[in-house]
Write a protein that holds these residues in place. Structure first.
Motif, mmCIF file in Angstrom:
data_model
loop_
_atom_site.group_PDB
_atom_site.id
_atom_site.type_symbol
_atom_site.label_atom_id
_atom_site.label_comp_id
_atom_site.label_asym_id
_atom_site.label_seq_id
_atom_site.Cartn_x
_atom_site.Cartn_y
_atom_site.Cartn_z
ATOM 1 N N ASP A 112 3.352 -6.586 -9.988
ATOM 2 C CA ASP A 112 1.904 -6.713 -10.083
ATOM 3 C C ASP A 112 1.382 -7.773 -9.106
ATOM 4 N N ILE A 113 2.079 -8.907 -9.028
ATOM 5 C CA ILE A 113 1.657 -9.967 -8.104
ATOM 6 C C ILE A 113 1.771 -9.485 -6.658
ATOM 7 N N TYR A 114 2.850 -8.801 -6.332
ATOM 8 C CA TYR A 114 3.038 -8.283 -4.975
ATOM 9 C C TYR A 114 1.922 -7.302 -4.597
ATOM 10 N N LEU A 115 1.585 -6.426 -5.520
ATOM 11 C CA LEU A 115 0.533 -5.440 -5.244
ATOM 12 C C LEU A 115 -0.829 -6.119 -5.100
ATOM 13 N N GLN A 116 -1.095 -7.109 -5.943
ATOM 14 C CA GLN A 116 -2.351 -7.855 -5.828
ATOM 15 C C GLN A 116 -2.449 -8.557 -4.483
ATOM 16 N N ARG A 117 -1.372 -9.221 -4.089
ATOM 17 C CA ARG A 117 -1.365 -9.934 -2.811
ATOM 18 C C ARG A 117 -1.451 -8.965 -1.639
ATOM 19 N N GLY A 118 -1.040 -7.735 -1.870
ATOM 20 C CA GLY A 118 -1.131 -6.716 -0.828
ATOM 21 C C GLY A 118 -2.517 -6.107 -0.705
ATOM 22 N N GLY A 119 -3.453 -6.579 -1.531
ATOM 23 C CA GLY A 119 -4.838 -6.137 -1.424
ATOM 24 C C GLY A 119 -5.191 -4.891 -2.203
ATOM 25 N N LEU A 120 -4.315 -4.442 -3.101
ATOM 26 C CA LEU A 120 -4.616 -3.235 -3.873
ATOM 27 C C LEU A 120 -5.583 -3.542 -5.003
ATOM 28 N N SER A 121 -6.449 -2.612 -5.296
ATOM 29 C CA SER A 121 -7.377 -2.727 -6.419
ATOM 30 C C SER A 121 -6.638 -2.410 -7.708
ATOM 31 N N ARG A 122 -7.257 -2.720 -8.850
ATOM 32 C CA ARG A 122 -6.621 -2.398 -10.124
ATOM 33 C C ARG A 122 -6.392 -0.901 -10.260
ATOM 34 N N ARG A 152 0.819 -1.216 0.000
ATOM 35 C CA ARG A 152 0.000 0.000 0.000
ATOM 36 C C ARG A 152 0.852 1.265 0.000
ATOM 37 N N ASP A 153 2.041 1.177 0.579
ATOM 38 C CA ASP A 153 2.938 2.337 0.619
ATOM 39 C C ASP A 153 3.480 2.699 -0.758
ATOM 40 N N LEU A 154 3.304 1.808 -1.743
ATOM 41 C CA LEU A 154 3.827 2.067 -3.085
ATOM 42 C C LEU A 154 2.900 2.925 -3.934
ATOM 43 N N VAL A 201 11.848 2.904 -5.443
ATOM 44 C CA VAL A 201 12.168 1.482 -5.346
ATOM 45 C C VAL A 201 13.036 1.106 -6.541
ATOM 46 N N ALA A 202 14.044 0.289 -6.292
ATOM 47 C CA ALA A 202 14.929 -0.171 -7.371
ATOM 48 C C ALA A 202 14.877 -1.680 -7.451
ATOM 49 N N VAL A 203 14.689 -2.190 -8.665
ATOM 50 C CA VAL A 203 14.757 -3.630 -8.877
ATOM 51 C C VAL A 203 16.203 -3.979 -9.203
ATOM 52 N N LEU A 204 16.807 -4.795 -8.351
ATOM 53 C CA LEU A 204 18.204 -5.170 -8.515
ATOM 54 C C LEU A 204 18.327 -6.681 -8.468
ATOM 55 N N GLY A 205 19.169 -7.220 -9.350
ATOM 56 C CA GLY A 205 19.364 -8.664 -9.387
ATOM 57 C C GLY A 205 20.810 -9.012 -9.639
ATOM 58 N N GLY A 206 21.163 -10.241 -9.279
ATOM 59 C CA GLY A 206 22.475 -10.772 -9.594
ATOM 60 C C GLY A 206 23.621 -9.952 -9.034
ATOM 61 N N ILE A 207 24.641 -9.772 -9.866
ATOM 62 C CA ILE A 207 25.855 -9.104 -9.412
ATOM 63 C C ILE A 207 25.614 -7.641 -9.059
ATOM 64 N N VAL A 248 8.935 2.991 -9.352
ATOM 65 C CA VAL A 248 9.696 1.752 -9.236
ATOM 66 C C VAL A 248 10.565 1.603 -10.482
ATOM 67 N N GLY A 249 11.883 1.628 -10.314
ATOM 68 C CA GLY A 249 12.802 1.530 -11.450
ATOM 69 C C GLY A 249 13.142 0.095 -11.782
ATOM 70 N N MET A 250 13.027 -0.267 -13.062
ATOM 71 C CA MET A 250 13.301 -1.628 -13.524
ATOM 72 C C MET A 250 13.904 -1.586 -14.916
ATOM 73 N N ASN A 251 14.443 -2.717 -15.374
ATOM 74 C CA ASN A 251 15.183 -2.709 -16.641
ATOM 75 C C ASN A 251 14.298 -2.525 -17.869
ATOM 76 N N THR A 252 13.056 -3.008 -17.812
ATOM 77 C CA THR A 252 12.142 -2.868 -18.946
ATOM 78 C C THR A 252 10.720 -3.046 -18.454
ATOM 79 N N LEU A 253 9.766 -2.566 -19.229
ATOM 80 C CA LEU A 253 8.365 -2.774 -18.886
ATOM 81 C C LEU A 253 7.842 -4.025 -19.582
ATOM 82 N N GLY A 254 6.784 -4.592 -19.029
ATOM 83 C CA GLY A 254 6.146 -5.742 -19.650
ATOM 84 C C GLY A 254 6.920 -7.026 -19.532
#
Length: 356
Positions: free
Chosen positions: A158-168, A137-139, A195-201, A144-150
C-alpha cells in the motif's frame, strides 16, 4: 480475496474481535493461575523455520519455562488473535496488526520486538526477470502473492503504491492474494501470480535459483526498523509476571545471541532444532538464514515502531485519530535483557558442539 477498493478497505478484518471474546482468555492451564502462575506457554510455530522463542528455549534462556507447540500458522493477524482469545499464550504480528487489534479493544500488550528489516532480513516484492512490471503503475490489474492479508506485506504494498502516485481507486485494482510462503516462489514461476513477496530463507533460496528480480523491498522503502512484536494479554501478564519476565528476557537474549554468534553456528543450531522436533520439515532452506532483523538491543520497544503504524492507519481511515496511543500498547517491564544483565551460557547441544 480482496479484488475491489471496497474489499481492500477491510484491511486487517481478521482482527475484528469483540471485547467479550477477548476477555474470555485463559492461562495455559485452562484456568486462572495463582500467584505462582503457569510455566508452560502455548504457541504457534512456522513450518521449516525456528522462531526466537524456540531458539531461546534450546539455548536454555527460558530456564524452567516450557513451550507447548499447538500447530503452525502463516498469518501474524491470526497468531495474535489466537493469543488475544486465550487459545495461545503469546503471538506475534506486524505492528500495524497489533495497533488494529488494540483499537478493537483487545486488552493486549506488546512485550518484545521479534522481527524487522535490515540489509539481511527483509521482504522483497519479486517479479520474473522478463516481467514488464517496472513501477507501481504497472501493478494495476496484477496479482501479488503474500502470506496473509491485513499485515506487513499488504501494508508495504500500500505504501509503495501510494508513493507511486496511484489513487485509492487505482490501488483497489491491485489484487493481493494469500499464498503459503513455501509455495510462493513456485506460484510466481508458474505465472499464477505476477508478484511474489519473499523474505528470509525462502527469498534467498529463490534468488540463488535465479530468474527473478526485485521490484522493491521493505528495507528500501523504510530503511532498518523493527516490524513486529510478540503480544500477551494483560490478564496473562497480571497472573504470570514471573513467567512473562523469563520468556521476554530469554527471547531478548536469544536475539543478541543470534547477532554475536557466527552465522554458521546459528544455522547449525536451527537445523538441529528443526530436526529434533520431528515435524517432517525441510531443513535445507535454513542455510540461507542471515538475521532476524530486530533493530533495537534485545528487542526492546521504543514506541516509534508502533506510532508509525498508528499514524498510517489513521490516515487510511482504518482507525480514528487519537483512538490509540503508542504508550498504551507496549511495555518493556518484562525485558531484563539489554539492561546490562549477563546472559547465561547456552545449553550444550549437538548443534553447538558441531562448530561449523
Amino acid at each position: 480475496m480482496a479484488t475491489t477498493a471496497s474489499n481492500r478497505r477491510q484491511f486487517l478484518s481478521l482482527l475484528g474481535l469483540s471485547a467479550v471474546a477477548v476477555s474470555c482468555g485463559t492461562t495455559a492451564t485452562g484456568a486462572p493461575a495463582g500467584e505462582s502462575g503457569t510455566r508452560t506457554l502455548r504457541y504457534q510455530g512456522w513450518a521449516g523455520q525456528v522462531i526466537l522463542p524456540e531458539l531461546a528455549e534450546d539455548l536454555g534462556y527460558l530456564e524452567d519455562v516450557k513451550l507447548e507447540w499447538v500447530g503452525n500458522t502463516i498469518s501474524g493477524p491470526q497468531d495474535i488473535q489466537s493469543a488475544a482469545t486465550g487459545q495461545t499464550d503469546f503471538g506475534g504480528a506486524f505492528n500495524g496488526a497489533v495497533v488494529k487489534l488494540a483499537a478493537n479493544n483487545a486488552p493486549v500488550k506488546a512485550v518484545i520486538s521479534y522481527y524487522g528489516a535490515d540489509r539481511y532480513a527483509y521482504n522483497g516484492f519479486y517479479v520474473l526477470e522478463d516481467s514488464p512490471i517496472r513501477s507501481a503503475r504497472d501493478l494495476i490489474g496484477k496479482k501479488v502473492g503474500m502470506n496473509t492479508l491485513g499485515a506487513h506485506s499488504e501494508a508495504m504494498l500500500d505504501i509503495y503504491l501510494q508513493r507511486g502516485g496511484l489513487s485509492r481507486a487505482q490501488i483497489g485494482k491491485v489484487e493481493p492474494l494469500v499464498v503459503p510462503p513455501v509455495s510462493t516462489e513456485q506460484t510466481l514461476r508458474q505465472k499464477q501470480i505476477d508478484v511474489a513477496v519473499l523474505g528470509g530463507i525462502l527469498r534467498d533460496k529463490a534468488l540463488a535459483t535465479g530468474g527473478i528480480r526485485p521490484l522493491f523491498t521493505d528495507h528500501r522503502l523504510l530503511g532498518s526498523f523493527s516490524a513486529g512484536t510478540y503480544v500477551m494479554t494483560e490478564r496473562f501478564l497480571r497472573q504470570n509476571p514471573g513467567t512473562a519476565r523469563t520468556f521476554v528476557t530469554g527471547v531478548g537474549r536469544a536475539i543478541e545471541w543470534s547477532r554475536s554468534t557466527p552465522r554458521e553456528e546459528v544455522i547449525a543450531r536451527m537445523t538441529d532444532i528443526v530436526t529434533k522436533r520431528g515435524r517432517n520439515e525441510d531443513t535445507a532452506p535454513l542455510r540461507y538464514w542471515r538475521s532476524y532483523g530486530v533493530a533495537e538491543t534485545a528487542g526492546r520497544i521504543t514506541g516509534e515502531e508502533l506510532q508509525l503504524w498508528i499514524d498510517w492507519l489513521a490516515r487510511r481511515g482504518d482507525i480514528r485519530k487519537g483512538q490509540v496511543r503508542s504508550s498504551d500498547l507496549y511495555t518493556n517491564e518484562y525485558n531484563a535483557a539489554g539492561r546490562g544483565d549477563a546472559a547465561p551460557s547456552p545449553a550444550s547441544s549437538s548443534a553447538s558442539k558441531s562448530g561449523s
